[in-house]
Structure formats: structure tokens, C-alpha cells
Write a protein that holds these residues in place. Structure first.
Motif: not given
Length: 230
Positions: A5-10, A24-32
Motif C-alpha cells: 500500500e505504501i509503494i502504491k501511494e508513492t 518532497s512530492m512522494v512525501r506529500k502523496k504519503i501524507m495524503a
């Protein structure tokens, strides 16, 4: 959250050039993802991306007309969905104004709820959170708990919860040993230190009403079961 699930979010795919990944964008996607409380994303040269996340821990459901999940810090982190885990206490009687939104202070009623939830997280708690079904808040009389099953009510009121839990421990020990009555419907701890009012699950004849001192508590009265809503 699982690894997949984490990989999919990234949005990162196997074989992607790690130097082209926008960290930074990867972190924002995860934090969403509302379950994510904090996330760290970094590169591991020559070919890796390191992701560390901290998830919210849901300790209660807050019923404000709509139901929301509450974390250990007393913060709402998402609206409850059908797929969310069950088995946590439901809180009724609070409003949005009780929460510490926009830096405002939480109310005494909200702090009382959080104190009970924190006590319920302790391994040795006599009233663990997984046994609490409902916490009802009344501005005047304090907290009333439905626990163990939906028929058992524990009136805690406000303040001195550590002491009240010790007194509740004595009551449950008393009941477990079959003293006078085998089970209870209501325990009212919102009285003086030396007085606990217990309503048995089945009304006892007047000549069977106990008047006993045991294990540091005193049962002075056994009353008929009452409507918890009153």
C-alpha cells in the motif's frame, strides 16, 4: 499500512531512476493518506528510496453527528469509514467546541474523556479501552461508561479517576466472588470516598440487600436499576 500500500501511494515504479524521484512530492502523496501521522522519505545511493512512516493509532470514535476517529493526542485524523477497525470506545456528548482546534484550549469535559482513555491503555487497567463500549459526557454529572457488555453502566463523574478505578477493582472482585449477588447492572462511583452504589443485574428482595464493608470499600445501598439516560 502494508508495504504494498505504501509503494502504491508513492507512485514509484520498479526501475525508476532514484535521482529523478521528487522526494518532497512522494512525501506529500504519503501524507495524503489520513492514517499517516508522519513520513520521512530519502534516497539511498545507488538505487534505493527509504520511506519511514508513523501511523495514527485510533483510540476512540468521536460521535459529533458524524463519526470521527480520535488519536492518542486527542486529535481527529479522519472521518470514520465502514472499513475502519472496530472495537474502540464511542464517545457521545461532546461538540467541536470541546476540541483544541486552532490552538484553543480543550474543555474539562474533553480532558476527562482523554484521562479515562489513557487509563484504559495501561496493561493492568481494570477498565481497558477494549472493554469500553460507550463513553457518555454530561456537562453537569461527568462521565458515564457502558463497559464489558451493553447492559453494564459505570458512573465515574469528574476527577479522581485513578482512585475510582481502584474502588471499581474492589467492586468487581466483590461481584466475582459471588458476594450477595452474582452480577451488577450499575456501579455509581460518583459519590463520597466511602460510598459506592451498586445496582444488581436482578433486583434483590429487601431482606437480601447487603450492607457490607470489604476490601476498603463500603456498599451502603443497593438500588433498583435506573435509566442511564436520566
Amino acid at each position: 499500512m502494508g508495504k504494498e500500500e505504501i509503494i502504491k501511494e508513492t507512485g514509484i515504479n520498479p526501475g525508476d531512476n532514484i535521482l529523478s524521484v521528487n522526494i518532497s512530492m512522494v512525501r506529500k502523496k504519503i501524507m495524503a493518506n489520513p492514517w499517516v501521522a508522519e513520513a520521512e522519505v530519502g534516497r539511498k545511493i545507488p538505487s534505493g528510496i527509504i520511506i519511514k512512516i508513523i501511523e495514527h493509532k485510533c483510540i476512540a470514535v468521536l460521535d459529533l453527528g458524524k463519526e470521527f476517529l480520535l488519536n492518542e493526542n486527542g486529535e481527529i485524523f479522519k472521518e470514520k469509514a465502514a472499513a475502519d477497525p472496530e472495537g474502540v470506545p464511542v464517545i457521545q456528548g461532546l461538540t467541536f467546541s470541546d476540541l483544541n482546534l486552532s490552538g484553543s484550549r480543550r474543555t474539562a469535559a474533553f480532558d476527562a474523556v482523554m484521562n479515562v482513555l489513557k487509563l484504559g491503555q495501561k496493561p493492568e487497567s481494570i477498565l481497558p479501552n477494549n472493554e469500553i463500549k460507550l463513553i457518555r459526557v454530561d456537562r453537569e454529572i461527568g462521565l458515564t461508561i457502558n463497559a464489558f457488555d451493553e447492559t453494564k453502566t459505570i458512573k465515574l463523574g469528574y476527577d479522581n479517576y485513578q482512585d475510582k478505578y481502584e474502588r471499581l477493582k474492589n467492586v468487581l472482585h466483590y461481584v466475582k466472588n459471588g458476594r450477595d449477588f452474582p452480577d451488577f447492572e450499575t456501579v455509581d462511583l460518583n459519590n463520597s470516598v466511602n460510598r459506592i452504589v451498586v445496582s444488581p443485574a436482578n433486583k434483590l428482595p429487601s431482606n437480601k440487600l447487603p450492607s457490607d464493608k470489604s476490601d476498603g470499600f463500603e456498599i451502603r445501598d443497593v438500588i433498583e436499576p435506573f435509566n442511564p439516560a436520566t
